[in-house]
Scaffold this active site. Sequence first.
Site, PDB file in Angstrom:
ATOM      1  CB  SER A 147     -43.066  -2.189  11.664  1.00 17.33           C
ATOM      2  OG  SER A 147     -42.071  -1.923  10.689  1.00 17.33           O
ATOM      3  CE1 TYR A 161     -41.867  -7.683  12.171  1.00 16.05           C
ATOM      4  CE2 TYR A 161     -41.509  -5.914  10.583  1.00 16.05           C
ATOM      5  CZ  TYR A 161     -41.524  -6.369  11.890  1.00 16.05           C
ATOM      6  OH  TYR A 161     -41.205  -5.506  12.912  1.00 16.05           O
TER       7      TYR A 161
END
Length: 252
Positions: A147, A161
């Site tokens: 990501s 995350y």
Amino acid sequence: MDDGVPDVAVVTGASRGIGAAIALRAAAAGYAVVVNYSTDADGARNVVAEIQAKGGTAGSVQADVSDPSQVAALFDAAAAVGPVTAVVNNAGITGNLIGNLADVPSETIRRVVDVNVSGLIFVCQEAVRRLSTGSGGRGGSIVNVSSTATKAGSPGTWAHYAASKGAVDVLTVGLASEVAKQGIRVNCVAPGSTNTGLHAAAGMPDRVERLNPGIPMGRGADPDEVAAAVMWLMSDDAGYITGAVLPVSGGR
């Protein structure tokens, strides 16, 4: 090797979103696709049905990637179909919580790390065992999904995350060097803001729209655009690329 047996692509977390888009593209490219899921059996069945309706070969296998014994069973099921030559490590979670790191429950952090880091490592381990030419495999490609949250760290939303995805980037680079002479390429795609159900599940259905003004291209990605990047890294066109982390982020 053309022996009439299709090469197999294992795609984790493929019951919806980016994973489903990758599975569909892999099938269109001629792979027999193993659609992995953890809990969304209906979603996985729908992906398999769509692949089969288009003339492709696919089946679904339930496995929690954070459990190495389930990962081994997943690859055993895939090997029963044909030689595994492509593995996409897409399974990942946010914990479905939004807020500052200090407020995230410890059990949520542990689960995110278990799936996003430990699970990805377990899948990579098993993939190397199956793909390595040194172990009788055909070689192939591993593509991890990270990501662009690793750039800014997702403060105030998903710092835990983002940290887990930072580990994915580092593992990609290290493993790529480790297995380069075993016929395996290891790369990573890092999506930016993408139109999936991930945001709604965390209570932010409009998150992608709110982030659009900060994206040079002015919009979030479609899952199929991320899948296209994954498929390119899996393809022979990227045959001299390993250890790369490719952002698919609209310039953000």
